[in-house]
Design a protein around this motif. Structure first.
Motif, PDB file in Angstrom:
ATOM      1  N   VAL A  11       1.175  18.153  15.874  1.00  0.00           N
ATOM      2  CA  VAL A  11       2.353  19.014  15.725  1.00  0.00           C
ATOM      3  C   VAL A  11       2.965  18.927  14.323  1.00  0.00           C
ATOM      4  CG1 VAL A  11       2.950  19.023  18.177  1.00  0.00           C
ATOM      5  CG2 VAL A  11       3.882  17.223  16.689  1.00  0.00           C
ATOM      6  N   GLY A  12       2.406  18.080  13.457  1.00  0.00           N
ATOM      7  CA  GLY A  12       2.945  17.985  12.107  1.00  0.00           C
ATOM      8  C   GLY A  12       2.875  16.562  11.569  1.00  0.00           C
ATOM      9  N   PHE A  13       3.643  16.322  10.522  1.00  0.00           N
ATOM     10  CA  PHE A  13       3.715  14.979   9.943  1.00  0.00           C
ATOM     11  C   PHE A  13       5.169  14.683   9.623  1.00  0.00           C
ATOM     12  CE2 PHE A  13       2.840  18.028   6.600  1.00  0.00           C
ATOM     13  CZ  PHE A  13       3.756  17.714   5.606  1.00  0.00           C
ATOM     14  N   ASP A  14       5.481  13.413   9.524  1.00  0.00           N
ATOM     15  CA  ASP A  14       6.857  12.985   9.301  1.00  0.00           C
ATOM     16  C   ASP A  14       7.267  13.302   7.853  1.00  0.00           C
ATOM     17  OD1 ASP A  14       9.299  11.767   9.090  1.00  0.00           O
ATOM     18  OD2 ASP A  14       8.664   9.841   9.914  1.00  0.00           O
ATOM     19  N   GLU A  15       8.119  14.300   7.686  1.00  0.00           N
ATOM     20  CA  GLU A  15       8.532  14.714   6.343  1.00  0.00           C
ATOM     21  C   GLU A  15       9.587  13.790   5.752  1.00  0.00           C
ATOM     22  OE1 GLU A  15       9.469  18.832   6.025  1.00  0.00           O
ATOM     23  OE2 GLU A  15       7.518  19.483   6.810  1.00  0.00           O
ATOM     24  N   ASN A  16      10.035  12.807   6.518  1.00  0.00           N
ATOM     25  CA  ASN A  16      10.985  11.823   5.988  1.00  0.00           C
ATOM     26  C   ASN A  16      10.286  10.734   5.169  1.00  0.00           C
ATOM     27  OD1 ASN A  16      13.375  12.953   7.145  1.00  0.00           O
ATOM     28  ND2 ASN A  16      12.754  12.123   9.129  1.00  0.00           N
ATOM     29  N   GLU A  17       8.957  10.660   5.312  1.00  0.00           N
ATOM     30  CA  GLU A  17       8.223   9.672   4.528  1.00  0.00           C
ATOM     31  C   GLU A  17       8.194  10.125   3.067  1.00  0.00           C
ATOM     32  OE1 GLU A  17       7.255   6.868   5.481  1.00  0.00           O
ATOM     33  OE2 GLU A  17       6.996   6.945   7.654  1.00  0.00           O
ATOM     34  N   PRO A  18       8.601   9.275   2.136  1.00  0.00           N
ATOM     35  CA  PRO A  18       8.642   9.696   0.729  1.00  0.00           C
ATOM     36  C   PRO A  18       7.289  10.121   0.175  1.00  0.00           C
ATOM     37  CG  PRO A  18       8.935   7.305   0.922  1.00  0.00           C
ATOM     38  CD  PRO A  18       9.051   7.875   2.288  1.00  0.00           C
ATOM     39  N   THR A  19       6.202   9.537   0.702  1.00  0.00           N
ATOM     40  CA  THR A  19       4.879   9.855   0.168  1.00  0.00           C
ATOM     41  C   THR A  19       4.345  11.201   0.649  1.00  0.00           C
ATOM     42  OG1 THR A  19       3.888   8.526   1.937  1.00  0.00           O
ATOM     43  CG2 THR A  19       4.171   7.467  -0.219  1.00  0.00           C
ATOM     44  N   LEU A  54       0.863  -1.166   0.000  1.00  0.00           N
ATOM     45  CA  LEU A  54       0.000   0.000   0.000  1.00  0.00           C
ATOM     46  C   LEU A  54       0.905   1.224   0.000  1.00  0.00           C
ATOM     47  CD1 LEU A  54      -2.787  -0.967   2.589  1.00  0.00           C
ATOM     48  CD2 LEU A  54      -2.746  -1.321   0.106  1.00  0.00           C
ATOM     49  N   VAL A  55       0.732   2.073  -1.010  1.00  0.00           N
ATOM     50  CA  VAL A  55       1.579   3.263  -1.175  1.00  0.00           C
ATOM     51  C   VAL A  55       0.645   4.460  -1.262  1.00  0.00           C
ATOM     52  CG1 VAL A  55       3.384   4.353  -2.540  1.00  0.00           C
ATOM     53  CG2 VAL A  55       3.269   1.860  -2.421  1.00  0.00           C
ATOM     54  N   SER A  56       0.653   5.288  -0.226  1.00  0.00           N
ATOM     55  CA  SER A  56      -0.395   6.302  -0.127  1.00  0.00           C
ATOM     56  C   SER A  56       0.074   7.580   0.543  1.00  0.00           C
ATOM     57  CB  SER A  56      -1.569   5.719   0.678  1.00  0.00           C
ATOM     58  OG  SER A  56      -2.526   6.701   0.980  1.00  0.00           O
ATOM     59  N   GLY A  57      -0.560   8.671   0.145  1.00  0.00           N
ATOM     60  CA  GLY A  57      -0.338   9.943   0.832  1.00  0.00           C
ATOM     61  C   GLY A  57      -1.187  10.050   2.081  1.00  0.00           C
ATOM     62  N   GLY A  58      -1.973   9.009   2.365  1.00  0.00           N
ATOM     63  CA  GLY A  58      -2.795   8.975   3.567  1.00  0.00           C
ATOM     64  C   GLY A  58      -1.964   8.648   4.805  1.00  0.00           C
ATOM     65  N   PHE A  59      -2.640   8.404   5.910  1.00  0.00           N
ATOM     66  CA  PHE A  59      -1.960   8.320   7.199  1.00  0.00           C
ATOM     67  C   PHE A  59      -1.950   6.911   7.787  1.00  0.00           C
ATOM     68  CE2 PHE A  59      -4.117  12.470   6.787  1.00  0.00           C
ATOM     69  CZ  PHE A  59      -2.979  13.196   6.459  1.00  0.00           C
ATOM     70  N   PHE A  81       3.837   2.087   2.709  1.00  0.00           N
ATOM     71  CA  PHE A  81       4.595   3.313   2.480  1.00  0.00           C
ATOM     72  C   PHE A  81       3.584   4.445   2.515  1.00  0.00           C
ATOM     73  CE2 PHE A  81       7.276   0.008   0.831  1.00  0.00           C
ATOM     74  CZ  PHE A  81       8.566   0.426   1.151  1.00  0.00           C
ATOM     75  N   VAL A  82       3.434   5.041   3.695  1.00  0.00           N
ATOM     76  CA  VAL A  82       2.366   6.006   3.936  1.00  0.00           C
ATOM     77  C   VAL A  82       2.885   7.118   4.842  1.00  0.00           C
ATOM     78  CG1 VAL A  82       0.563   4.259   3.683  1.00  0.00           C
ATOM     79  CG2 VAL A  82       1.531   4.676   5.931  1.00  0.00           C
ATOM     80  N   ASN A  83       2.063   8.126   5.046  1.00  0.00           N
ATOM     81  CA  ASN A  83       2.449   9.229   5.914  1.00  0.00           C
ATOM     82  C   ASN A  83       2.110   8.938   7.372  1.00  0.00           C
ATOM     83  OD1 ASN A  83       3.614  11.081   4.043  1.00  0.00           O
ATOM     84  ND2 ASN A  83       1.559  11.429   3.219  1.00  0.00           N
ATOM     85  N   ASN A  84       2.738   9.720   8.246  1.00  0.00           N
ATOM     86  CA  ASN A  84       2.565   9.480   9.671  1.00  0.00           C
ATOM     87  C   ASN A  84       2.306  10.800  10.390  1.00  0.00           C
ATOM     88  OD1 ASN A  84       2.532   7.738  11.930  1.00  0.00           O
ATOM     89  ND2 ASN A  84       4.609   8.340  12.464  1.00  0.00           N
ATOM     90  N   LEU A  85       1.180  10.892  11.083  1.00  0.00           N
ATOM     91  CA  LEU A  85       0.855  12.083  11.864  1.00  0.00           C
ATOM     92  C   LEU A  85       1.692  12.108  13.133  1.00  0.00           C
ATOM     93  CD1 LEU A  85      -3.040  11.900  11.559  1.00  0.00           C
ATOM     94  CD2 LEU A  85      -1.534  13.512  10.377  1.00  0.00           C
ATOM     95  N   LEU A  86       2.087  13.306  13.542  1.00  0.00           N
ATOM     96  CA  LEU A  86       2.897  13.469  14.744  1.00  0.00           C
ATOM     97  C   LEU A  86       2.126  14.271  15.790  1.00  0.00           C
ATOM     98  CD1 LEU A  86       6.309  14.393  13.052  1.00  0.00           C
ATOM     99  CD2 LEU A  86       5.523  12.127  13.788  1.00  0.00           C
ATOM    100  N   PHE A  87       2.198  13.807  17.031  1.00  0.00           N
ATOM    101  CA  PHE A  87       1.501  14.463  18.134  1.00  0.00           C
ATOM    102  C   PHE A  87       2.473  14.700  19.287  1.00  0.00           C
ATOM    103  CE2 PHE A  87      -1.408  11.565  15.942  1.00  0.00           C
ATOM    104  CZ  PHE A  87      -2.412  12.440  15.552  1.00  0.00           C
ATOM    105  N   ASN A  88       2.189  15.713  20.108  1.00  0.00           N
ATOM    106  CA  ASN A  88       3.001  15.921  21.304  1.00  0.00           C
ATOM    107  C   ASN A  88       2.471  15.056  22.439  1.00  0.00           C
ATOM    108  OD1 ASN A  88       0.725  17.237  22.342  1.00  0.00           O
ATOM    109  ND2 ASN A  88       1.534  19.295  21.987  1.00  0.00           N
ATOM    110  N   GLU A  89       3.060  15.195  23.614  1.00  0.00           N
ATOM    111  CA  GLU A  89       2.673  14.345  24.750  1.00  0.00           C
ATOM    112  C   GLU A  89       1.218  14.533  25.159  1.00  0.00           C
ATOM    113  OE1 GLU A  89       5.388  14.784  27.968  1.00  0.00           O
ATOM    114  OE2 GLU A  89       7.107  13.994  26.857  1.00  0.00           O
ATOM    115  N   ALA A  90       0.673  15.733  24.864  1.00  0.00           N
ATOM    116  CA  ALA A  90      -0.725  16.001  25.212  1.00  0.00           C
ATOM    117  C   ALA A  90      -1.683  15.484  24.142  1.00  0.00           C
ATOM    118  CB  ALA A  90      -0.927  17.503  25.404  1.00  0.00           C
ATOM    119  N   GLY A  91      -1.118  14.902  23.076  1.00  0.00           N
ATOM    120  CA  GLY A  91      -1.952  14.369  22.011  1.00  0.00           C
ATOM    121  C   GLY A  91      -2.366  15.403  20.980  1.00  0.00           C
ATOM    122  N   GLU A  92      -1.712  16.575  21.001  1.00  0.00           N
ATOM    123  CA  GLU A  92      -2.051  17.635  20.047  1.00  0.00           C
ATOM    124  C   GLU A  92      -1.227  17.463  18.764  1.00  0.00           C
ATOM    125  OE1 GLU A  92      -2.858  21.200  23.311  1.00  0.00           O
ATOM    126  OE2 GLU A  92      -0.817  20.767  22.640  1.00  0.00           O
TER     127      GLU A  92
END
Length: 228
Positions: free
Chosen positions: A145-153, A108-113, A132-143
């Motif tokens: 904070v961005g997405f992993d820009e190292n993911e090629p997708t 599965l190769v996607s721009g989704g999460f 091969f997909v994107n990954n959402l990033l959260f802080n300790e409070a669960g807010e």
């Protein structure tokens, strides 16, 4: 059937690896649109999705802007997955099973999460390492904070990079990309064939430029021939 369609079907029949897009291909929905709707900003984000899938805006820009509108918390994402699970496109489960039985590697190769796609992969028995997909990033409070820009997708041309990586690492001779969007079509080459899928949404550019365009997965299942 014209020559280009026949050539693409021949590669499909010989495929030792198949990569599927997820949103509007493996599943009926656009994951980010569902997330946006859940967060109360559905209409605004849908407009950005149309632009991104049409290929007129760099994918990372569209991804970043849409997520800024959503600002999903980790709890919201978990609730979305639990309360509105992704709906598999009819025929995809049987097609993936058939490919697995043939010994074909499925990705599965996607721009989704990842947070939304992992349960889909589990239903299809596709291992986590084949995502091969994107990954959402959260802080300790669960807010958010961005997405992993190292993911090629996460960027334009990212799916092309995934194809290059897979071919280099595993030496696949017949690698096929199946998807509904411009970012999927960009993956060929280095993919040996691209099959446009319009079973959920028809992207005009893809329908016009894809050498083979199908609107249901049964077409691809039948093309594989009877199982032994």
């Amino acid at each position: 059937m014209n020559t280009a369609e026949l050539e693409t079907l021949t590669v499909w029949q010989r495929a030792d690896a198949v990569c599927f897009d997820v949103d509007s291909t493996v599943i009926k929905e656009e994951g980010i649109d569902e997330l946006a709707s859940f967060c109360g900003v559905g209409e605004q984000v849908k407009e950005w999705t149309k632009k991104a899938m049409g290929g007129s805006i760099p994918f990372r820009t569209a991804l970043s802007e849409r997520l800024k509108m959503c600002k999903p918390t980790s709890k919201q994402v978990q609730r979305l997955v639990a309360e509105r699970p992704s709906q598999l496109t009819p025929g995809i489960q049987e097609l993936v099973q058939q490919l697995h039985r043939k010994g074909t590697s499925v990705y599965l190769v996607s721009g989704g999460f990842r947070q939304i796609i992992s349960p889909v992969a589990a239903k299809l028995r596709i291992p986590p390492e084949n995502l091969f997909v994107n990954n959402l990033l959260f802080n300790e409070a669960g807010e958010y904070v961005g997405f992993d820009e190292n993911e090629p997708t996460s960027e334009t041309g990212g799916k092309k990079k995934v194809m290059e990586t897979l071919k280099k690492k595993f030496g696949y001779k017949y690698l096929v990309m199946v998807g509904d969007g411009a970012t999927d079509m960009e993956a060929c080459p280095p993919a040996d064939a691209f099959i446009g899928f319009g079973g959920n949404r028809v992207r005009q550019t893809v329908r016009e430029k894809a050498k083979l365009f199908v609107t249901d997965f049964s077409t691809l299942r039948h093309a594989l021939g009877p199982e032994e």
